[in-house]
Design a protein around this motif. Structure first.
Motif: not given
Ligand code: ADP
Ligand code: MG
Lengths: 138, 123, 316
Positions: C246-252, B85-99
């Motif tokens: 890519h690295l930034i994504q891995t970190v995120a 799920v984390a992987f798909a979220m990142i590819q979609l462009g989502l983040d939970l910055d601040g949480v």
């Protein structure tokens, strides 16, 4: 209820619980085709975004899920159709962060990143068709 | 079907059981924001480990919950995001910055106990 | 290469109906060919054992084919299948079942490591023999016999096409399985303390590998309950904006699971170049070298370090 036919699985999208049905069917079909692990979640997430757009912007429509084969590659194709208001400026709608619904504006561009192929056709007053494919790595 | 909210000391815990519809999530947001008020909770943990996907709607709503509870003096920790799920979220462009995020319930409780800031998963 | 047994990971080579139809079009097989093939059928059936033996005798004469003759068990199997195949060749039905048979034979050949290149030759030889037999039995219409033989020949070429497809796919699969194994070896995620992982990245980082690396890191974070990860990129060949993203994504993604990543080994020059390309490094925790990164990670985890940390490590 999703309908299974020769032409794949058709899920009518009319309310938000259909979004869940569509992505679950998409995951199940993809698993049958041979996708594994994170790819299943990736496909389900893309379907979720596109199905939600139908509910939010067009109220109703349908999503057709099918296995595909081309040049001895296998994969899945997702076609989302609605006869809602259409999108006046597709290029803008495809940009990260653009939203007329005051939401994140990541659904269309995000789904494009998640899938291998992404096409969108839309005409104001006629409707929108999104076609996405994901291929199995051989 | 609503999502049950448990109270453990000063912490409210909501465990999402299954694939969620949008209404379930909105309901959770409303329930939590009212309960944080009268229970005087200092922390909220949302366990999303059973979620099949986190799309932009779910992410936005969870962020909304974190913002609302913060206004009411409670810190929200989201725990249990699965690797896929984390992987798909990142590819979609989502983040939970601040949480604040954590691996599981234990981590969530620890984070609330420590009073972690929201800009890093830990420390 | 031959010592590694990847057969357990292998998926069946897949030929679709479309592929079969395409092969038939390539050789120009048409309905009119079927009665011609039928006319040849009794002639071939009568000599099927003879033709089978001949085919393998031809192979035996080639040293590249020796792997097959060293495997007695598989050789008998191959002979049996080849005989069946000869019968099917003049059987008039070239559907999936026909292709399946070829597929099995092809898999068997590739199992013993037979070189693909021997087949066109062996096939050519077989076809010549069939041709000679057909013409010898032509009776008073050699023109017609020739036409009949040409129809059978199309099946011969159909077979070669299929066989090449099968073996190419097999080989491609072997290569990709081996590459995968190498990749996995080259991106180890190591736990060096409770809650602390180290991920040394070496080599080039294309988007496929970045995806794999992220995938294995995320799984390792969960399996080891890691809270800190030190990702050392000293060994990455060229850090350009794509690699950096890519690295930034891995970190995120790691952060979503509650883990903090410290990136080490990013030189100041490269960092500056990336920033000027518009890459946002602001979200990255960077520390100059691996040692410094590990010390910072341990401190964050609450470990006390014996050696006094030097102040340059505070840049993260
Ligand atoms: N099926 C659709 N019908 C009409 N408009 C749509 C449709 N899908 C997307 N749009 C338009 O494209 C914009 C961007 O969509 P998207 O990227 O999913 O972001 P969001 O849904 O958060 O706005 C939407 O705000 C909407 O204006
Ligand atoms: Mg959307």
């Amino acid at each position: 209820m999703p309908v299974m036919g020769d032409d794949g699985i058709t899920v009518t999208i009319a309310n938000e619980s259909d979004i869940v049905t569509a992505r679950q069917m998409g995951r199940a079909l993809s698993e049958q085709v041979g996708f594994q692990g994170s790819d299943l979640t990736i496909i389900a997430t893309a379907i979720s975004e596109i199905a939600r757009n139908i509910v939010t912007y067009a109220q109703r429509g349908e999503i057709v899920l099918r296995p595909v084969t081309a040049n001895s590659r296998r994969g899945v194709v997702v076609v989302a159709r609605d006869d809602g208001p259409g999108i006046p400026d597709i290029a803008r709608a495809m940009q990260d962060g653009y939203s007329t619904g005051k939401t994140l504006g990541l659904g269309l561009p995000g789904a494009r990143r998640l899938m291998d192929e992404f096409e969108i056709q839309s005409e104001v007053g006629v409707g929108t068709i999104v076609t996405m494919r994901k291929w199995l790595r051989r | 079907m609503g999502i049950p909210i448990l109270k453990l000391g000063h912490v409210l815990i909501a465990s999402i059981q299954d694939a969620l519809t949008d209404n379930d999530l909105i309901q959770l947001r409303d329930d939590l924001s009212s309960q944080v008020g009268w229970s005087r909770a200092t922390g909220v943990i949302i366990d999303v480990s059973a979620l099949d996907v986190m799309d932009s709607f779910a992410t936005r709503t969870l962020r909304g919950i974190a913002d609302i509870t913060k206004l009411r003096g409670a810190k929200t920790v989201i725990v249990g995001i699965q690797p896929d799920v984390a992987f798909a979220m990142i590819q979609l462009g989502l983040d939970l910055d601040g949480v604040t995020t954590g691996l599981d319930l234990d981590e969530g409780l620890a984070a609330i106990g420590r009073g972690d800031r929201g800009d890093a998963g830990h420390g | 290469m031959a010592d590694l047994d990847f057969s357990a990971h292998r998926q069946a080579v897949h030929l679709t109906d479309e592929d079969i139809a395409r092969h038939k079009r390539f050789v120009g097989l048409e309905a009119a060919d079927l009665p011609r093939i039928a006319a040849v059928r009794p002639i071939v059936m009568e000599r099927v054992d003879e033709l089978t033996t001949m085919f393998f005798d031809f192979l035996r004469g080639l040293d590249v084919a020796t792997p097959l003759f060293r495997r007695g068990d598989l050789l008998d199997e191959a002979k049996r299948m080849k005989r069946e195949h000869l019968i099917a060749m003049v059987g008039g039905v070239y559907d999936r079942a026909y292709v399946e048979l070829q597929l099995e034979l092809g898999l068997l050949y590739s199992k013993v490591g037979l070189d693909t290149r021997v087949f066109p030759g062996a096939f050519y030889h077989l076809m010549n023999t069939v041709g000679a037999i057909v013409m010898a039995n032509a009776g008073d219409d050699p023109q017609k016999a020739f036409q009949n033989f040409m129809a059978v020949k199309k099946i011969g070429f159909l077979d070669i096409g299929l066989m090449i497809d099968i073996m190419a796919a097999e080989r491609e699969q072997t290569i990709s399985i081996q590459q995968e194994a190498i990749r996995e070896l080259s991106t180890p995620v190591l736990q060096i303390r409770d809650g602390l992982l180290i991920l040394p990245i070496i080599g080039t980082l294309d988007s496929f590998r970045a995806k794999q690396l992220t995938d294995s890191l995320l799984r390792a974070i969960r399996a080891n309950r890691a809270k800190m990860v030190v990702m050392d990129i000293t060994g990455v060949a060229a850090v350009d904006s794509r690699v950096a993203n890519h690295l930034i994504q891995t970190v995120a993604a790691s952060r979503l699971m509650g883990a903090t990543v410290i990136v080490t080994g990013l030189s100041g020059d490269v960092a500056q170049a990336l920033v000027s390309l518009g890459v946002d490094l602001g979200t990255l925790n960077t520390v100059g070298d691996l040692q410094g990164g590990l010390e910072l990670a341990e401190r964050r985890l609450g470990y006390r370090i014996a050696r006094q940390a030097d102040s340059s490590l505070e840049t993260a």
